[in-house]
Design an enzyme around this catalytic site. Structure first.
Site, PDB file in Angstrom:
ATOM      1  N   HIS A  57      -1.337   6.630   4.830  1.00  0.00           N
ATOM      2  CA  HIS A  57      -1.588   5.046   4.492  1.00  0.00           C
ATOM      3  C   HIS A  57       0.119   5.113   3.467  1.00  0.00           C
ATOM      4  CE1 HIS A  57      -3.478   1.518   2.040  1.00  0.00           C
ATOM      5  NE2 HIS A  57      -2.101   1.543   1.533  1.00  0.00           N
ATOM      6  N   HIS A  59       3.578   2.103   2.064  1.00  0.00           N
ATOM      7  CA  HIS A  59       4.728   0.631   1.964  1.00  0.00           C
ATOM      8  C   HIS A  59       5.163   1.165   1.806  1.00  0.00           C
ATOM      9  CE1 HIS A  59       0.092  -1.471   0.848  1.00  0.00           C
ATOM     10  NE2 HIS A  59      -0.063  -0.198   0.544  1.00  0.00           N
ATOM     11  N   GLN A 152      -0.993  -8.718   2.836  1.00  0.00           N
ATOM     12  CA  GLN A 152      -0.693  -8.193   1.153  1.00  0.00           C
ATOM     13  C   GLN A 152      -1.015  -9.677  -0.106  1.00  0.00           C
ATOM     14  OE1 GLN A 152       1.348  -5.704  -1.257  1.00  0.00           O
ATOM     15  NE2 GLN A 152      -0.692  -7.070  -1.636  1.00  0.00           N
ATOM     16  N   HIS A 210      -6.840  -2.853   3.642  1.00  0.00           N
ATOM     17  CA  HIS A 210      -6.835  -2.002   2.217  1.00  0.00           C
ATOM     18  C   HIS A 210      -8.349  -3.444   2.304  1.00  0.00           C
ATOM     19  CE1 HIS A 210      -2.459  -1.295   2.652  1.00  0.00           C
ATOM     20  NE2 HIS A 210      -2.714  -1.069   1.545  1.00  0.00           N
ATOM     21  N   GLU A 213     -10.493  -2.806  -4.176  1.00  0.00           N
ATOM     22  CA  GLU A 213      -9.182  -2.013  -4.635  1.00  0.00           C
ATOM     23  C   GLU A 213      -9.000  -2.564  -6.243  1.00  0.00           C
ATOM     24  OE1 GLU A 213      -4.722  -1.477  -3.208  1.00  0.00           O
ATOM     25  OE2 GLU A 213      -4.628   0.712  -4.721  1.00  0.00           O
ATOM     26  N   ASP A 309       0.424   6.615  -0.395  1.00  0.00           N
ATOM     27  CA  ASP A 309       0.488   4.910  -0.313  1.00  0.00           C
ATOM     28  C   ASP A 309       1.908   4.363  -1.009  1.00  0.00           C
ATOM     29  OD1 ASP A 309      -1.115   2.538  -1.032  1.00  0.00           O
ATOM     30  OD2 ASP A 309      -1.526   2.864  -2.667  1.00  0.00           O
ATOM     31  N   TRP A 315       3.943  -0.808  -6.998  1.00  0.00           N
ATOM     32  CA  TRP A 315       2.849  -0.018  -7.941  1.00  0.00           C
ATOM     33  C   TRP A 315       2.669   1.361  -9.050  1.00  0.00           C
ATOM     34  CZ3 TRP A 315       3.705  -2.730  -3.680  1.00  0.00           C
ATOM     35  CH2 TRP A 315       3.236  -3.492  -4.106  1.00  0.00           C
TER      36      TRP A 315
HETATM   37 FE   FE2 Z   1      -1.836   0.804  -0.399  1.00  0.00          FE
END
Ligand code: FE2
Length: 413
Positions: A57, A59, A152, A210, A213, A309, A315
């Protein structure tokens, strides 16, 4: 004659060392004291030899883009989404490929040879999707890259998002993604899961959502995913990523839900580095860890794996590309400090992820591609304890990365 022979390899959970012979990019033989000679031999005495690490996982469209156009001041998921919303308008094909390739090389140096990346497909040009699908073909001789079409901003939050998701699958995205807890209403979130399962059936794709979260203990889309997987009988093709709200559910509900989980084979993917920093931001004290129930899922026999991630993005400002670092963090935040639990955390960055990603050529077995990592420690426990970098990374039979361990000379007496 083999091209490469690894002598005296310690394998994870195996006591007697073995030799591994590699010919034409594949594992030709594994056995104790093979009577073979090769063009090149490596003595792996006291070294751990393992199948590669797997990133389940990440991005890659947003990696290495922290600070563009600004850094995340609050540290929250939602400010991250806002910053990414500003950055993604200026994405170009070259920009995405350059950053993603840099991240893949970083990961390869840490022994990661299989990667599942999510890519935002709510940006109308789908330029990041095209860049990553092309990249998956360009790197196939040393890295296996799976691409998830990830809406997203939600599937139903904007009119065009539903068709963008479908276009992404038509263009070749390998996995269908989703984000039910970020749809505008609970009903839209539930509906989005039905839609994702329908698309996966129609396009014959895996699913990776996802899911939940958020710290909201009422965010319970994971139960919808599990219910859908039970009804359709396809749980092993489905992954629920993040599921951090599961850490906030009350125990009575969690206990009941664990029972439902045993009726399916849905995979769970946790991202402890980022979620320990993103979640719990609205809490005072006690402050929640904001993680899914990693240990309890493992104890229940659910397939759970862990990923990074993010690497230096809106993030999460850290990230090295090392999954050993992720497993090390898992030991801490999931309180899995028993020796068998530490070994289980090593499984979460190797075999468990292979199962979630449906990798059919993974593992140290005769006939498989020679994808092998040699670690400078004798067992999995020490590799996590010392957070090592692989001594050698072998992909398709070729050494593609080599790290000489640093040496510190202590001069005090
Ligand atoms: Fe993610």
């Amino acid at each position: 004659m083999p091209d490469l022979l690894l002598r005296h390899c310690n394998l994870h959970r195996q006591t007697a060392p073995v030799d591994i012979a590699i010919t034409a990019g594949k594992i030709e033989a594994i056995g104790e004291s093979l009577s073979l000679t090769a063009s090149q031999e490596i003595d792996c005495t006291n070294l751990l030899v393992t199948a590669p690490f797997i990133e389940p996982h990440i991005h890659l469209d947003s990696v290495l883009a922290a600070g563009q156009p600004r850094f995340n001041g609050s540290g929250t998921l939602f400010e991250g989404i806002q910053i990414w919303g500003e950055r993604k308008h200026s994405l170009t094909y070259e920009d995405v490929q350059k950053r993603a390739l840099a991240a893949l090389k970083l990961m390869a140096g840490h022994g990661v040879l299989y990667v599942r990346t999510h890519v935002d497909v709510t940006e109308p040009s789908l330029v990041a999707l095209d860049a990553l699908l092309d990249l998956s073909r360009q790197v196939k001789d040393w890295m296996t890259l799976q691409v998830v079409a990830f809406p997203q901003d939600g599937i139903f939050s904007r009119k065009e998002n539903m068709s963008l998701l479908e276009t992404a699958l038509q263009r070749g995205a390998h996995v269908v993604g989703g984000i039910p807890h970020y749809e505008l209403t609970r009903e839209d979130g539930v509906q989005s899961i039905h839609h994702i399962f329908d698309l996966a059936e129609r396009f014959d794709r895996l699913i990776d959502v996802h899911c939940d979260e958020i710290d909201d203990d009422q965010s319970r889309f994971v139960e919808v995913i599990v219910a859908e997987a039970i009804k359709r009988g396809n749980g092993e093709r489905v992954s629920a990523s993040h599921t951090t709200a599961f850490g906030s559910y009350n125990d009575a509900y969690a206990y009941k839900f664990m029972g439902f989980l045993r009726r399916t084979n849905v995979n769970f993917i946790a991202n402890p580095l980022i979620n320990i920093t993103l979640q719990g931001r609205m809490d005072t004290y006690p402050k929640r860890r904001g993680l899914t129930r990693i240990k309890e899922l493992w104890q229940s026999g659910v397939n759970i794996c862990v990923g990074q991630d993010c690497i230096y993005d809106p993030w999460y400002i850290f990230g090295t590309g090392s999954l050993i670092g992720v497993a090390y963090m898992t030991v801490h935040v999931a309180q899995m400090t028993g020796l068998d639990e530490i070994d289980a955390c090593f499984d979460m960055i190797t075999g468990n992820s292979a199962k979630a990603l449906h990798l059919d050529d993974y593992g140290l077995q005769v006939g498989n591609p020679a994808n092998i990592v040699v670690l400078p420690t004798k067992n999995a426990f020490d590799s996590l304890r010392l957070q090592v970098t692989p001594r050698y990374v072998i992909s398709r039979g070729k050494i593609i990365a080599e790290t000489i361990p640093a040496q510190t000379n202590i001069t005090i007496k």
